[in-house]
Design a protein around this motif. Structure first.
Motif, PDB file in Angstrom:
ATOM      1  N   GLY A  20      13.734  10.967   9.634  1.00  0.00           N
ATOM      2  CA  GLY A  20      13.324  10.037   8.584  1.00  0.00           C
ATOM      3  C   GLY A  20      14.447   9.114   8.158  1.00  0.00           C
ATOM      4  N   THR A  39       4.093  10.374   9.728  1.00  0.00           N
ATOM      5  CA  THR A  39       3.752  11.434   8.780  1.00  0.00           C
ATOM      6  C   THR A  39       2.720  12.395   9.372  1.00  0.00           C
ATOM      7  OG1 THR A  39       2.255   9.857   7.703  1.00  0.00           O
ATOM      8  CG2 THR A  39       4.398  10.227   6.675  1.00  0.00           C
ATOM      9  N   PHE A  77       6.903  16.942   6.182  1.00  0.00           N
ATOM     10  CA  PHE A  77       6.458  15.701   5.550  1.00  0.00           C
ATOM     11  C   PHE A  77       7.503  15.182   4.565  1.00  0.00           C
ATOM     12  CE2 PHE A  77       4.573  13.583   1.889  1.00  0.00           C
ATOM     13  CZ  PHE A  77       3.877  12.546   2.486  1.00  0.00           C
ATOM     14  N   MET A  80      10.499  13.832   6.412  1.00  0.00           N
ATOM     15  CA  MET A  80      10.209  12.562   7.074  1.00  0.00           C
ATOM     16  C   MET A  80      10.199  11.397   6.087  1.00  0.00           C
ATOM     17  SD  MET A  80       9.613  10.853   9.695  1.00  0.00           S
ATOM     18  CE  MET A  80       8.895  11.395  11.196  1.00  0.00           C
ATOM     19  N   THR A  81       9.667  11.619   4.883  1.00  0.00           N
ATOM     20  CA  THR A  81       9.467  10.493   3.959  1.00  0.00           C
ATOM     21  C   THR A  81      10.582  10.314   2.931  1.00  0.00           C
ATOM     22  OG1 THR A  81       8.089  11.954   2.601  1.00  0.00           O
ATOM     23  CG2 THR A  81       6.948  10.475   4.126  1.00  0.00           C
ATOM     24  N   PRO A 104      14.024  10.128   2.840  1.00  0.00           N
ATOM     25  CA  PRO A 104      15.083   9.103   2.920  1.00  0.00           C
ATOM     26  C   PRO A 104      14.531   7.689   2.714  1.00  0.00           C
ATOM     27  CG  PRO A 104      15.232  10.637   4.772  1.00  0.00           C
ATOM     28  CD  PRO A 104      13.939  10.921   4.077  1.00  0.00           C
ATOM     29  N   GLY A 105      13.440   7.372   3.420  1.00  0.00           N
ATOM     30  CA  GLY A 105      12.862   6.036   3.286  1.00  0.00           C
ATOM     31  C   GLY A 105      12.318   5.790   1.884  1.00  0.00           C
ATOM     32  N   ALA A 106      11.719   6.839   1.286  1.00  0.00           N
ATOM     33  CA  ALA A 106      11.157   6.678  -0.054  1.00  0.00           C
ATOM     34  C   ALA A 106      12.259   6.414  -1.069  1.00  0.00           C
ATOM     35  CB  ALA A 106      10.358   7.924  -0.444  1.00  0.00           C
ATOM     36  N   SER A 119      14.340  -0.393   5.388  1.00  0.00           N
ATOM     37  CA  SER A 119      14.438   1.033   5.059  1.00  0.00           C
ATOM     38  C   SER A 119      14.171   1.870   6.297  1.00  0.00           C
ATOM     39  CB  SER A 119      13.404   1.404   3.992  1.00  0.00           C
ATOM     40  OG  SER A 119      13.659   0.720   2.810  1.00  0.00           O
ATOM     41  N   PRO A 120      14.762   3.072   6.341  1.00  0.00           N
ATOM     42  CA  PRO A 120      14.441   3.959   7.467  1.00  0.00           C
ATOM     43  C   PRO A 120      13.054   4.556   7.295  1.00  0.00           C
ATOM     44  CG  PRO A 120      15.861   5.091   5.913  1.00  0.00           C
ATOM     45  CD  PRO A 120      15.705   3.680   5.409  1.00  0.00           C
ATOM     46  N   GLY A 121      12.545   5.170   8.336  1.00  0.00           N
ATOM     47  CA  GLY A 121      11.234   5.801   8.258  1.00  0.00           C
ATOM     48  C   GLY A 121      10.128   4.771   8.376  1.00  0.00           C
ATOM     49  N   PRO A 122       8.894   5.186   8.084  1.00  0.00           N
ATOM     50  CA  PRO A 122       7.759   4.274   8.265  1.00  0.00           C
ATOM     51  C   PRO A 122       7.864   3.038   7.365  1.00  0.00           C
ATOM     52  CG  PRO A 122       7.018   6.526   7.723  1.00  0.00           C
ATOM     53  CD  PRO A 122       8.487   6.507   7.581  1.00  0.00           C
ATOM     54  N   LEU A 148       6.265   2.747   3.821  1.00  0.00           N
ATOM     55  CA  LEU A 148       6.878   3.228   2.577  1.00  0.00           C
ATOM     56  C   LEU A 148       7.067   2.080   1.606  1.00  0.00           C
ATOM     57  CD1 LEU A 148       9.403   5.835   3.999  1.00  0.00           C
ATOM     58  CD2 LEU A 148       7.544   6.304   2.404  1.00  0.00           C
ATOM     59  N   ILE A 169       5.741   1.925  -1.989  1.00  0.00           N
ATOM     60  CA  ILE A 169       6.504   2.360  -3.162  1.00  0.00           C
ATOM     61  C   ILE A 169       6.999   1.152  -3.946  1.00  0.00           C
ATOM     62  CG2 ILE A 169       8.662   3.480  -3.863  1.00  0.00           C
ATOM     63  CD1 ILE A 169       8.226   5.432  -1.513  1.00  0.00           C
ATOM     64  N   PHE A 180       2.839   5.907  -3.621  1.00  0.00           N
ATOM     65  CA  PHE A 180       3.303   6.817  -2.561  1.00  0.00           C
ATOM     66  C   PHE A 180       2.286   7.931  -2.314  1.00  0.00           C
ATOM     67  CE2 PHE A 180       5.418  10.778  -1.323  1.00  0.00           C
ATOM     68  CZ  PHE A 180       5.987  10.391  -0.127  1.00  0.00           C
ATOM     69  N   SER A 230      -2.680  12.662   4.987  1.00  0.00           N
ATOM     70  CA  SER A 230      -1.974  13.876   5.395  1.00  0.00           C
ATOM     71  C   SER A 230      -2.869  15.103   5.271  1.00  0.00           C
ATOM     72  CB  SER A 230      -0.701  14.061   4.555  1.00  0.00           C
ATOM     73  OG  SER A 230       0.212  13.028   4.840  1.00  0.00           O
TER      74      SER A 230
END
Lengths: 209, 176
Positions: A31, A75, A95, A98-99, A101-103, B58-61, B64, B67, B83, B91
């Motif tokens: 993530g 996710t 979950f 994965m989320t 760091p980006g969040a 940002s990293p990841g999807p 995000l 947010i 979020f 999920s």
């Protein structure tokens, strides 16, 4: 990372339950490092190659499920793999990893953006990023399209979707309700077509290198 | 604008987008923009472009970015609602459906659905590209930048994050 003992090489068969902390940290690393989309390659490197939690077939099966169901690959994969490793809590750990760091980053950027939106540097950098993102989106669309589309019929469904959404601004639920059944009907089960569909099975993912 | 923050709308919009995201993030972009910009007027065009750009940084999807949209509309509670709204429904569906998945192993209809949805998803991604292009391409420099990134990514296997960063640098020097 060093291994404490030379474990017998049994691929994709972890001995004993994987600790939740390890699941969390593994996905946290994915993530935190998966910039620029293409999370599939990061997932394969970590889950199949480094951790050996899944073999290639199990990975592709999980990916196929992730892609078919609603939600993001990143996710959905975390939920599925976490569940396979440690049940519901494994899903939660994966979950969150994965989320998180980006969040955290998005929250920080969102707060800063609300404060400095009109700053010249902020807006000019984001205009450039936005333009580059258009090129990225277009290339991903082409790459996915090249892999998955084989008939003129496919292209007409693509064109119908774009027309309905981009030109006529029809809302997505309606587009899915109209085009979904038509497309599924076109590809309805038919003895002669089975091998044709199967042909692509397992080849629809680009190599991770 | 209403005086009270639209908490319920935020949760509802992103929960809807969550279950609609059958083709991933790019495929749900047109509807994300339609709802947050056109329908609810939470964001102006340029703000949508900016926040989409933040998602790239940002990293990841990328999604995000919901947010930042939630925060923009209603502060930290809005960020949390966006979020959870966007990520929890899909999920939970994924958790349940993946456990049932093998019951449909070899089902002809499962294959028909996957096969039939593929071109729709590509169409949605193309529409996603169009929807971001409409707010992000504003003159020849941005158009050239988008074309250059497009061409490089088709010709070379390179991490797109580098090109996105280059886009930011180009923007810093050449765009106002």
């Amino acid at each position: 990372m060093s291994e404490a003992a030379p474990a017998p090489t049994a691929p994709a068969a972890p001995a004993g339950p994987v600790p939740l902390r390890e699941i969390f940290l593994t996905f946290l690393l994915i993530g935190a490092t998966s910039f620029g989309g293409g999370v599939v390659a990061y997932l394969r490197n970590s889950l199949v190659r480094a951790k050996k939690w899944l073999d290639e077939d199990q990975f592709l099966e999980a990916l196929e499920i992730s892609q078919t169901l609603p939600g993001l690959n990143a996710t959905n994969m975390s939920v599925i793999v976490g569940d396979r490793l440690r049940g519901p809590w494994g899903s939660v750990a994966a979950f969150l990893g994965m989320t998180l760091p980006g969040a955290a980053m998005m929250t920080a950027l969102g707060v800063m953006y609300a404060l400095h939106k009109d700053h010249a540097v902020v807006s000019s950098v984001l205009v450039g990023v936005g333009a580059a993102a258009v090129g990225l989106l277009a290339s991903v669309t082409i790459q996915v399209g090249r892999k998955q589309l084989e008939h003129v019929l496919d292209l007409s469904i693509v064109a119908a979707t774009v027309l309905m959404i981009s030109v006529f601004h029809i809302s997505m639920p309606i587009v899915l309700l109209v085009l979904g059944p038509i497309a599924v009907f076109i590809y309805r089960p038919h003895p002669k077509r089975i091998h044709l569909r199967r042909r692509h099975h397992g080849h629809d993912i680009k190599p991770a290198d | 604008m209403d005086s009270s923050p639209p908490y319920l709308s935020i949760l509802g919009v992103f929960a809807l987008l969550s279950v609609l995201a059958v083709g991933g993030g790019a495929a749900v972009l047109p509807e994300t923009k339609a709802l947050t910009v056109t329908h609810f007027h939470w964001l102006a065009d340029d703000e949508f472009r900016d926040i989409y750009g933040l998602g790239q940084l940002s990293p990841g999807p990328n999604m995000l970015m919901v947010i930042a949209i939630g925060y923009w509309v209603a502060g930290y509670p809005g960020a949390a609602l966006a979020f959870f709204g966007f990520f929890l429904p899909s999920s939970f569906i994924c958790f349940g459906a993946s456990r049932l998945w093998n019951r449909f192993e070899g089902s002809q209809w499962r294959l028909a659905i996957q096969r039939g949805m593929a071109p729709i998803v590509v169409g949605l991604m193309a529409a996603g590209t169009v929807s971001v292009a409409r707010v992000a391409i504003e003159g020849w420099i941005t158009a050239a930048l988008a074309l250059a990134v497009f061409g490089i990514l088709l010709a070379r296997k390179i991490n797109p994050a580098y090109l996105v960063a280059v886009g930011g640098v180009v923007g810093y020097f050449f765009l106002v």
